[in-house]
Design a protein around this motif. Structure first.
Motif, mmCIF file in Angstrom:
data_model
loop_
_atom_site.group_PDB
_atom_site.id
_atom_site.type_symbol
_atom_site.label_atom_id
_atom_site.label_comp_id
_atom_site.label_asym_id
_atom_site.label_seq_id
_atom_site.Cartn_x
_atom_site.Cartn_y
_atom_site.Cartn_z
ATOM 1 N N ASN A 65 75.211 -33.568 4.321
ATOM 2 C CA ASN A 65 73.974 -34.151 4.830
ATOM 3 C C ASN A 65 74.053 -34.362 6.338
ATOM 4 N N TYR A 66 75.208 -34.767 6.826
ATOM 5 C CA TYR A 66 75.386 -34.924 8.274
ATOM 6 C C TYR A 66 75.157 -33.582 8.986
ATOM 7 N N LEU A 67 75.697 -32.503 8.407
ATOM 8 C CA LEU A 67 75.482 -31.179 8.993
ATOM 9 C C LEU A 67 74.001 -30.821 9.000
ATOM 10 N N ASP A 68 73.287 -31.180 7.924
ATOM 11 C CA ASP A 68 71.842 -30.933 7.864
ATOM 12 C C ASP A 68 71.120 -31.662 8.998
ATOM 13 N N LEU A 69 71.515 -32.913 9.254
ATOM 14 C CA LEU A 69 70.895 -33.675 10.344
ATOM 15 C C LEU A 69 71.181 -33.022 11.693
ATOM 16 N N PRO A 116 69.725 -33.109 16.270
ATOM 17 C CA PRO A 116 70.908 -33.945 16.490
ATOM 18 C C PRO A 116 70.661 -35.106 17.456
ATOM 19 N N ASN A 117 69.728 -34.935 18.377
ATOM 20 C CA ASN A 117 69.433 -36.008 19.331
ATOM 21 C C ASN A 117 68.712 -37.191 18.675
ATOM 22 N N ARG A 118 68.291 -37.039 17.436
ATOM 23 C CA ARG A 118 67.636 -38.137 16.725
ATOM 24 C C ARG A 118 68.635 -39.001 15.938
#
Length: 175
Positions: free
Chosen positions: A115-119, A124-126
């Motif tokens: 999920n982190y990779l999806d974000l 990524p700046n969010r």
């Protein structure tokens, strides 16, 4: 169970946010009675709490490290968790099927890390840490203009506004 100050974030950030500061001390949801079981249920994740707890603590630590000090070491921690599983895709009846092959006990940790990779792939700046230096919570800024600064306006945001107001109103003595 102790109520958490920030819920509803994407899985990766919600895992990191299972630790927070309350009245100057660090609180860990996983140390609370049924805290881990409740967190798993909240995210519709299965697994024996005794088996998934050590991997979740490792994933939480790796995610916090990559959020706060992104470097090669932090990335190695994330990659070690990702190495515990893989996704296999197939096509059946004109629909894409996704199957996860993950080491026993690691599925919730692996999903949070994916999920982190999806974000990162989205915006990524969010991915942000609360603007209050004393706060350890992270959030995914979904505001329209992308300028959210606080984990919550009721907590950290209100305290920051009150502090600014106090500084403006405080009378300084003249020499």
């Amino acid at each position: 169970m102790t109520p958490r100050p920030l819920v509803g974030e994407p899985l990766a950030l919600d895992l990191v946010n299972t630790q927070w500061v309350e009245r100057g001390r660090m609180v860990d949801l996983f140390d609370e009675p049924d805290g881990l079981r409740g967190w798993l249920a909240e995210h519709h994740l299965e697994g024996d709490p005794a088996a998934v707890e050590p991997p979740l603590r490792e994933a939480r630590s790796a995610l916090r490290r990559v959020l706060e000090r992104p470097d090669e070491d932090a990335e190695r921690g994330i990659n070690a968790i990702l190495a515990r599983g893989a996704s296999r895709y197939t096509l059946r009846d004109a629909a894409v099927q996704e199957q996860h092959e993950v080491d026993a006990g690691w599925l919730p940790s692996w999903r949070a890390t994916v999920n982190y990779l999806d974000l990162l792939r989205q915006q990524p700046n969010r991915i942000r840490r609360c603007g209050n230096p004393a706060c350890v919570l992270h959030f995914y800024d979904t505001s329209r203009n992308g300028t959210r600064r606080w984990c919550s306006m009721d907590g950290c945001g209100a305290r920051a506004k009150a502090a600014r107001h106090y500084r403006r109103q405080r009378v300084t003595p003249t020499a």
